[in-house]
Write a protein that holds these residues in place. Structure first.
Motif, PDB file in Angstrom:
ATOM      1  N   TYR A  74      -7.934  -8.919  11.628  1.00 51.66           N
ATOM      2  CA  TYR A  74      -8.591  -7.665  11.979  1.00 51.66           C
ATOM      3  C   TYR A  74      -7.624  -6.489  12.158  1.00 51.66           C
ATOM      4  O   TYR A  74      -7.954  -5.349  11.790  1.00 51.66           O
ATOM      5  CB  TYR A  74      -9.459  -7.841  13.235  1.00 51.66           C
ATOM      6  N   PRO A  75      -6.405  -6.677  12.691  1.00 52.35           N
ATOM      7  CA  PRO A  75      -5.483  -5.541  12.847  1.00 52.35           C
ATOM      8  C   PRO A  75      -5.167  -4.812  11.536  1.00 52.35           C
ATOM      9  O   PRO A  75      -4.670  -3.676  11.577  1.00 52.35           O
ATOM     10  CB  PRO A  75      -4.232  -6.181  13.445  1.00 52.35           C
ATOM     11  N   LEU A  76      -5.427  -5.420  10.384  1.00 49.56           N
ATOM     12  CA  LEU A  76      -5.221  -4.716   9.120  1.00 49.56           C
ATOM     13  C   LEU A  76      -6.027  -3.425   9.074  1.00 49.56           C
ATOM     14  O   LEU A  76      -5.612  -2.435   8.461  1.00 49.56           O
ATOM     15  CB  LEU A  76      -5.619  -5.612   7.935  1.00 49.56           C
ATOM     16  N   PHE A  77      -7.194  -3.413   9.725  1.00 50.94           N
ATOM     17  CA  PHE A  77      -8.054  -2.243   9.670  1.00 50.94           C
ATOM     18  C   PHE A  77      -7.472  -1.060  10.444  1.00 50.94           C
ATOM     19  O   PHE A  77      -7.904   0.073  10.248  1.00 50.94           O
ATOM     20  CB  PHE A  77      -9.441  -2.587  10.221  1.00 50.94           C
ATOM     21  N   ALA A  78      -6.528  -1.315  11.338  1.00 56.60           N
ATOM     22  CA  ALA A  78      -5.932  -0.247  12.135  1.00 56.60           C
ATOM     23  C   ALA A  78      -4.651   0.302  11.516  1.00 56.60           C
ATOM     24  O   ALA A  78      -4.077   1.270  12.036  1.00 56.60           O
ATOM     25  CB  ALA A  78      -5.642  -0.737  13.555  1.00 56.60           C
ATOM     26  N   GLU A  79      -4.193  -0.280  10.411  1.00 60.41           N
ATOM     27  CA  GLU A  79      -2.988   0.226   9.759  1.00 60.41           C
ATOM     28  C   GLU A  79      -3.290   1.581   9.119  1.00 60.41           C
ATOM     29  O   GLU A  79      -4.286   1.744   8.410  1.00 60.41           O
ATOM     30  CB  GLU A  79      -2.494  -0.766   8.714  1.00 60.41           C
ATOM     31  N   GLU A  80      -2.433   2.543   9.386  1.00 61.79           N
ATOM     32  CA  GLU A  80      -2.723   3.917   8.990  1.00 61.79           C
ATOM     33  C   GLU A  80      -2.296   4.246   7.566  1.00 61.79           C
ATOM     34  O   GLU A  80      -2.785   5.225   6.977  1.00 61.79           O
ATOM     35  CB  GLU A  80      -2.057   4.886   9.971  1.00 61.79           C
ATOM     36  N   GLU A  81      -1.399   3.437   7.005  1.00 65.11           N
ATOM     37  CA  GLU A  81      -0.895   3.806   5.672  1.00 65.11           C
ATOM     38  C   GLU A  81      -0.521   2.552   4.896  1.00 65.11           C
ATOM     39  O   GLU A  81      -0.046   1.570   5.451  1.00 65.11           O
ATOM     40  CB  GLU A  81       0.327   4.720   5.809  1.00 65.11           C
ATOM     41  N   PHE A  82      -0.767   2.606   3.590  1.00 65.06           N
ATOM     42  CA  PHE A  82      -0.332   1.548   2.685  1.00 65.06           C
ATOM     43  C   PHE A  82       0.044   2.197   1.354  1.00 65.06           C
ATOM     44  O   PHE A  82      -0.811   2.697   0.625  1.00 65.06           O
ATOM     45  CB  PHE A  82      -1.440   0.517   2.471  1.00 65.06           C
ATOM     46  N   ALA A  83       1.324   2.193   1.078  1.00 59.35           N
ATOM     47  CA  ALA A  83       1.821   2.814  -0.156  1.00 59.35           C
ATOM     48  C   ALA A  83       2.192   1.718  -1.140  1.00 59.35           C
ATOM     49  O   ALA A  83       3.365   1.351  -1.275  1.00 59.35           O
ATOM     50  CB  ALA A  83       3.016   3.710   0.148  1.00 59.35           C
ATOM     51  N   PHE A  84       1.220   1.198  -1.840  1.00 59.41           N
ATOM     52  CA  PHE A  84       1.465   0.100  -2.774  1.00 59.41           C
ATOM     53  C   PHE A  84       2.414   0.550  -3.872  1.00 59.41           C
ATOM     54  O   PHE A  84       2.083   1.388  -4.704  1.00 59.41           O
ATOM     55  CB  PHE A  84       0.143  -0.377  -3.378  1.00 59.41           C
ATOM     56  N   ASP A  85       3.607   0.042  -3.898  1.00 52.12           N
ATOM     57  CA  ASP A  85       4.712   0.290  -4.836  1.00 52.12           C
ATOM     58  C   ASP A  85       4.887   1.763  -5.208  1.00 52.12           C
ATOM     59  O   ASP A  85       5.485   2.095  -6.234  1.00 52.12           O
ATOM     60  CB  ASP A  85       4.604  -0.598  -6.078  1.00 52.12           C
ATOM     61  N   GLY A  86       4.357   2.666  -4.368  1.00 55.57           N
ATOM     62  CA  GLY A  86       4.581   4.095  -4.560  1.00 55.57           C
ATOM     63  C   GLY A  86       3.835   4.743  -5.707  1.00 55.57           C
ATOM     64  O   GLY A  86       4.035   5.929  -5.980  1.00 55.57           O
ATOM     65  N   ARG A  87       2.906   4.006  -6.349  1.00 56.36           N
ATOM     66  CA  ARG A  87       2.292   4.578  -7.552  1.00 56.36           C
ATOM     67  C   ARG A  87       1.125   5.518  -7.258  1.00 56.36           C
ATOM     68  O   ARG A  87       0.676   6.232  -8.159  1.00 56.36           O
ATOM     69  CB  ARG A  87       1.839   3.464  -8.506  1.00 56.36           C
ATOM     70  N   VAL A  88       0.591   5.503  -6.028  1.00 61.30           N
ATOM     71  CA  VAL A  88      -0.560   6.360  -5.729  1.00 61.30           C
ATOM     72  C   VAL A  88      -0.262   7.175  -4.466  1.00 61.30           C
ATOM     73  O   VAL A  88      -0.865   6.956  -3.410  1.00 61.30           O
ATOM     74  CB  VAL A  88      -1.842   5.527  -5.514  1.00 61.30           C
ATOM     75  N   PRO A  89       0.651   8.126  -4.540  1.00 61.13           N
ATOM     76  CA  PRO A  89       1.025   8.875  -3.346  1.00 61.13           C
ATOM     77  C   PRO A  89      -0.123   9.658  -2.731  1.00 61.13           C
ATOM     78  O   PRO A  89      -0.103   9.967  -1.526  1.00 61.13           O
ATOM     79  CB  PRO A  89       2.133   9.817  -3.838  1.00 61.13           C
ATOM     80  N   SER A  90      -1.148   9.970  -3.505  1.00 59.84           N
ATOM     81  CA  SER A  90      -2.282  10.735  -2.975  1.00 59.84           C
ATOM     82  C   SER A  90      -3.309   9.855  -2.271  1.00 59.84           C
ATOM     83  O   SER A  90      -4.269  10.375  -1.700  1.00 59.84           O
ATOM     84  CB  SER A  90      -2.971  11.500  -4.111  1.00 59.84           C
ATOM     85  N   ASN A  91      -3.127   8.520  -2.331  1.00 59.38           N
ATOM     86  CA  ASN A  91      -4.118   7.613  -1.748  1.00 59.38           C
ATOM     87  C   ASN A  91      -3.421   6.527  -0.938  1.00 59.38           C
ATOM     88  O   ASN A  91      -3.532   5.341  -1.230  1.00 59.38           O
ATOM     89  CB  ASN A  91      -4.989   6.992  -2.845  1.00 59.38           C
ATOM     90  N   THR A  92      -2.702   6.943   0.078  1.00 60.70           N
ATOM     91  CA  THR A  92      -1.986   5.979   0.915  1.00 60.70           C
ATOM     92  C   THR A  92      -2.502   5.953   2.349  1.00 60.70           C
ATOM     93  O   THR A  92      -2.225   5.002   3.078  1.00 60.70           O
ATOM     94  CB  THR A  92      -0.483   6.303   0.962  1.00 60.70           C
ATOM     95  N   ARG A  93      -3.252   6.966   2.767  1.00 58.10           N
ATOM     96  CA  ARG A  93      -3.677   7.072   4.151  1.00 58.10           C
ATOM     97  C   ARG A  93      -5.013   6.389   4.386  1.00 58.10           C
ATOM     98  O   ARG A  93      -5.928   6.459   3.557  1.00 58.10           O
ATOM     99  CB  ARG A  93      -3.797   8.550   4.562  1.00 58.10           C
ATOM    100  N   ASN A  94      -5.117   5.732   5.533  1.00 56.96           N
ATOM    101  CA  ASN A  94      -6.379   5.120   5.935  1.00 56.96           C
ATOM    102  C   ASN A  94      -7.425   6.219   6.109  1.00 56.96           C
ATOM    103  O   ASN A  94      -7.175   7.238   6.763  1.00 56.96           O
ATOM    104  CB  ASN A  94      -6.187   4.363   7.256  1.00 56.96           C
ATOM    105  N   ARG A  95      -8.609   6.024   5.527  1.00 51.57           N
ATOM    106  CA  ARG A  95      -9.656   7.040   5.580  1.00 51.57           C
ATOM    107  C   ARG A  95     -10.394   7.092   6.920  1.00 51.57           C
ATOM    108  O   ARG A  95     -11.223   7.971   7.128  1.00 51.57           O
ATOM    109  CB  ARG A  95     -10.686   6.767   4.468  1.00 51.57           C
ATOM    110  N   ASN A  96     -10.119   6.164   7.826  1.00 53.87           N
ATOM    111  CA  ASN A  96     -10.793   6.143   9.129  1.00 53.87           C
ATOM    112  C   ASN A  96     -10.601   7.489   9.828  1.00 53.87           C
ATOM    113  O   ASN A  96      -9.475   7.870  10.153  1.00 53.87           O
ATOM    114  CB  ASN A  96     -10.214   5.014   9.986  1.00 53.87           C
ATOM    115  N   PRO A  97     -11.686   8.224  10.090  1.00 49.82           N
ATOM    116  CA  PRO A  97     -11.546   9.591  10.603  1.00 49.82           C
ATOM    117  C   PRO A  97     -11.183   9.687  12.081  1.00 49.82           C
ATOM    118  O   PRO A  97     -10.842  10.765  12.560  1.00 49.82           O
ATOM    119  CB  PRO A  97     -12.943  10.188  10.354  1.00 49.82           C
TER     120      PRO A  97
END
Length: 393
Positions: free
Chosen positions: A188-211
């Motif tokens: 469950y703690p995966l849902f609280a991670e604020e950022e995931f930059a998978f191999d740097g290929r999507v810099p515009s989509n790394t932030r958790n969308r949880n508002p």
């Protein structure tokens, strides 16, 4: 002979000893469901059982089944999965995977949770599908949802991509969230991670969308959703102290409205309700009549300490009723389920708590059976001729 008995309990009500009514919450969401997980109390239900397009919130079902697969050993978090042309073809939110990639399961889970990757979700689905297809996995999702008690869910795909017949109710999303938190505390703690930059290929989509993840509200999950058909939705959870709430909203007209409504719900749920200990296990709440027993009655109690969530402001109405079918035939074993305590509040759904016997009651001997038989005859035929008591002696 058995009848259903209902007894109003003023004594149980007085145990609460506090004001009882909360201001009703008016939400701008098309449908909403708010649940206090700590006490199992539904705080708000608006069109909550209506099947609606869930958008990316339905990814939670795929994620749940992936967690199950990892737990059972069908998947390994370090296992690498290939990406099909079908998975790579998705637009929208994405990890931007292609068919040359082999991606670790753990990265796919983060991609689905944090980046809301449609491609990541489909890769997981195809790996777990009985026939290797997303459609086959969707059928499995529908079956598994029904097993979890989700009565208003039907899946056509794994990601929530708009499709005819792809539907979930807000209540079902609440049930699913409850299970995600309870069944998989390690993941469950995966849902609280604020950022995931998978191999740097999507810099515009790394932030958790949880508002509301970083707003100091105790929020630690779970999933946003948005399509033109569904509007803006969110499945959220927050913990403050020992209490945790789950909320599901959909049909908002903007991301900002979704954020503001989530803040309102969290503040309302935590500030307008409080936990109150009502009874401890073993404390006699009421008695039930016994038939053919060594004792004429048996005490009723709760099997576990009873804590209820009650409105924290104003004076309102509360009733507590004991309901059982009796008289209850002996023998009776301590802990045997005999009835229910039904508590009804203003502004909240009724709460039904099982009641159990607080002691053993053995079957009566010959004298008990004789007196019982005489009582039955009296009730059926009236006084026995020659009975001195019936003649006024």
């Amino acid at each position: 002979m058995s009848k259903t008995f209902l007894r109003r309990l003023i004594a149980v009500v007085s145990l609460l000893g506090m004001p009882m009514m909360a201001t009703a919450f008016e939400t701008t969401a098309t449908a909403a469901y708010v649940y206090d997980q700590s006490t199992g109390t539904v705080l708000l239900s608006k069109n909550a059982q209506e099947p609606l397009p869930p958008a990316s919130m339905s990814k939670l079902m795929t994620i749940y089944m992936a967690f199950e697969a990892v737990t059972s050993g069908r998947l390994n978090v370090d296992e690498e999965l290939s990406v099909s042309s079908h998975a790579a073809s998705f637009g929208g939110s994405s990890m931007f995977l292609d068919t040359t990639d082999r991606v670790r399961v753990e990265d796919l889970l983060r991609g689905a949770i944090i980046q809301s990757g449609n491609d990541a979700t489909v890769v997981l689905a195809e790996a777990l599908s009985p026939d290797g297809t997303e459609a086959g996995f969707a059928r499995l999702m529908t079956e598994r949802a029904a097993q979890l008690g989700m009565r208003n869910s039907n899946f056509v795909n794994a990601s929530g991509w708009p499709a005819i017949g792809h539907r979930m109710s807000m209540e079902d999303l609440g049930i699913l969230t409850d299970r995600l938190i309870s069944d998989f505390p390690t993941f469950y703690p995966l849902f609280a991670e604020e950022e995931f930059a998978f191999d740097g290929r999507v810099p515009s989509n790394t932030r958790n969308r949880n508002p509301v993840l970083s707003m100091g509200l105790g929020a630690d999950g779970l999933k946003t959703g948005h399509t033109q058909e569904a509007g803006y939705g969110f499945v959220g959870s927050a913990k403050q102290g020992d209490r945790r709430i789950i909320w599901v909203i959909t049909g908002l007209d903007s991301a900002e409205a979704r954020r503001e409504e989530s803040i309102r719900i969290v503040n309302w749920a935590f500030r307008q309700f409080a936990e109150q200990e009502v009874a401890t296990a073993g404390t006699q709440i009421a008695t039930a009549d016994v038939w053919m027993g060594a004792a004429p009655s048996v005490g009723l109690t709760v099997a576990e300490d009873l804590t209820l969530l009650v409105p924290a402001l104003n004076q309102g109405n509360i009733t507590a009723d004991v309901v059982y079918t009796g008289p209850i035939e002996a023998p009776i074993a301590a802990g045997q389920h005999l009835g229910e305590l039904v508590i009804t509040f203003d502004e909240l759904p009724e709460k039904r708590i099982p009641l159990v016997a607080d002691a053993d009651v053995a079957r009566g001997g010959f004298g008990t059976r004789l007196r019982t038989a005489a009582l039955v005859l009296w009730q059926k035929f009236g006084p026995v001729p020659g009975d001195a008591a019936s003649e006024g002696a």
